[in-house]
Design a protein around this motif. Structure first.
Motif, PDB file in Angstrom:
ATOM      1  N   HIS A   1      30.377  50.822  45.360  1.00 41.02           N
ATOM      2  CA  HIS A   1      28.952  50.858  45.703  1.00 41.02           C
ATOM      3  C   HIS A   1      28.095  50.386  44.526  1.00 41.02           C
ATOM      4  CE1 HIS A   1      29.657  52.458  49.611  1.00 41.02           C
ATOM      5  NE2 HIS A   1      30.170  53.586  49.171  1.00 41.02           N
ATOM      6  N   GLN A   2      28.460  50.799  43.332  1.00 43.36           N
ATOM      7  CA  GLN A   2      27.734  50.362  42.146  1.00 43.36           C
ATOM      8  C   GLN A   2      27.843  48.842  41.996  1.00 43.36           C
ATOM      9  OE1 GLN A   2      29.393  51.733  38.455  1.00 43.36           O
ATOM     10  NE2 GLN A   2      27.704  50.960  37.243  1.00 43.36           N
ATOM     11  N   GLN A   3      29.031  48.310  42.202  1.00 44.77           N
ATOM     12  CA  GLN A   3      29.230  46.867  42.078  1.00 44.77           C
ATOM     13  C   GLN A   3      28.510  46.106  43.187  1.00 44.77           C
ATOM     14  OE1 GLN A   3      33.528  46.797  41.807  1.00 44.77           O
ATOM     15  NE2 GLN A   3      33.446  46.756  39.571  1.00 44.77           N
ATOM     16  N   GLU A   4      28.443  46.690  44.388  1.00 45.72           N
ATOM     17  CA  GLU A   4      27.684  46.060  45.471  1.00 45.72           C
ATOM     18  C   GLU A   4      26.206  45.955  45.108  1.00 45.72           C
ATOM     19  OE1 GLU A   4      28.696  48.553  48.812  1.00 45.72           O
ATOM     20  OE2 GLU A   4      30.191  47.106  49.527  1.00 45.72           O
ATOM     21  N   LYS A   5      25.666  46.995  44.494  1.00 40.21           N
ATOM     22  CA  LYS A   5      24.269  46.963  44.064  1.00 40.21           C
ATOM     23  C   LYS A   5      24.057  45.883  43.009  1.00 40.21           C
ATOM     24  CE  LYS A   5      23.239  51.781  45.109  1.00 40.21           C
ATOM     25  NZ  LYS A   5      22.906  53.091  44.570  1.00 40.21           N
ATOM     26  N   GLN A   6      25.012  45.748  42.109  1.00 36.49           N
ATOM     27  CA  GLN A   6      24.909  44.709  41.095  1.00 36.49           C
ATOM     28  C   GLN A   6      24.940  43.324  41.745  1.00 36.49           C
ATOM     29  OE1 GLN A   6      28.205  45.803  38.590  1.00 36.49           O
ATOM     30  NE2 GLN A   6      26.968  47.184  37.323  1.00 36.49           N
TER      31      GLN A   6
ATOM     32  N   GLU B   1      23.951  42.587  44.753  1.00 39.15           N
ATOM     33  CA  GLU B   1      22.658  42.398  45.415  1.00 39.15           C
ATOM     34  C   GLU B   1      21.600  41.934  44.417  1.00 39.15           C
ATOM     35  OE1 GLU B   1      21.749  46.093  47.363  1.00 39.15           O
ATOM     36  OE2 GLU B   1      23.369  45.839  48.821  1.00 39.15           O
ATOM     37  N   LYS B   2      21.622  42.496  43.226  1.00 36.20           N
ATOM     38  CA  LYS B   2      20.665  42.091  42.201  1.00 36.20           C
ATOM     39  C   LYS B   2      20.910  40.652  41.759  1.00 36.20           C
ATOM     40  CE  LYS B   2      19.746  46.741  40.573  1.00 36.20           C
ATOM     41  NZ  LYS B   2      19.862  47.708  39.492  1.00 36.20           N
TER      42      LYS B   2
ATOM     43  N   TYR C   1      19.601  38.468  44.471  1.00 39.37           N
ATOM     44  CA  TYR C   1      18.139  38.461  44.438  1.00 39.37           C
ATOM     45  C   TYR C   1      17.643  37.524  43.340  1.00 39.37           C
ATOM     46  CZ  TYR C   1      13.329  39.887  43.788  1.00 39.37           C
ATOM     47  OH  TYR C   1      11.969  39.863  43.655  1.00 39.37           O
TER      48      TYR C   1
END
Length: 119
Positions: A95-100, A102-103, A106
């Motif tokens: 989940h942490q890597q997915e957020k990264q 996404e950033k 972006y």
């Protein structure tokens, strides 16, 4: 089979075989002519150890898991709990890597938008 034969045949690093031997998890002495002799039980255990290594367990965690596996009393629930904890930790990392990711996406999107504005 001796250590070198097992390592070559099953692609198990000598380091892992040395760890296994050092844990003293065998029921009987398996040393013949100065060399450890691996039997089918050892190979099954080594398969489990390799799986645990491949999914990211540390050496101490693997030793702990293997000791639980070989306990006389039933450790099934304890092992399930142990694996469940490891799974939760892996999911948190994902989940942490997915957020990264996404950033990163972006930021790429923003760069493309700004380059369109310049044109």
């Amino acid at each position: 089979m001796n250590k070198i034969e097992v390592s070559q045949k099953y692609q198990i690093p000598i380091k892992i075989l040395n760890e296994y031997e050092s844990w003293g998890l065998c029921d009987a002495v398996k040393i013949v002519m100065g060399q450890w002799q691996y039997d089918d039980t050892d190979l099954e255990r080594l398969s489990t150890i390799m799986t645990l290594h491949n999914i990211g367990f540390e050496n101490k965690e693997i030793e702990h898991y293997m000791r639980l596996l070989l306990e006389v009393n039933d450790s099934q629930q304890t092992r399930i709990d142990f694996l469940t904890q490891k799974r939760k930790a892996k999911l948190a990392l994902i989940h942490q890597q997915e957020k990264q990711l996404e950033k990163i996406d972006y930021m790429c999107h923003e760069i493309k938008n700004k380059s369109k504005e310049v044109l």
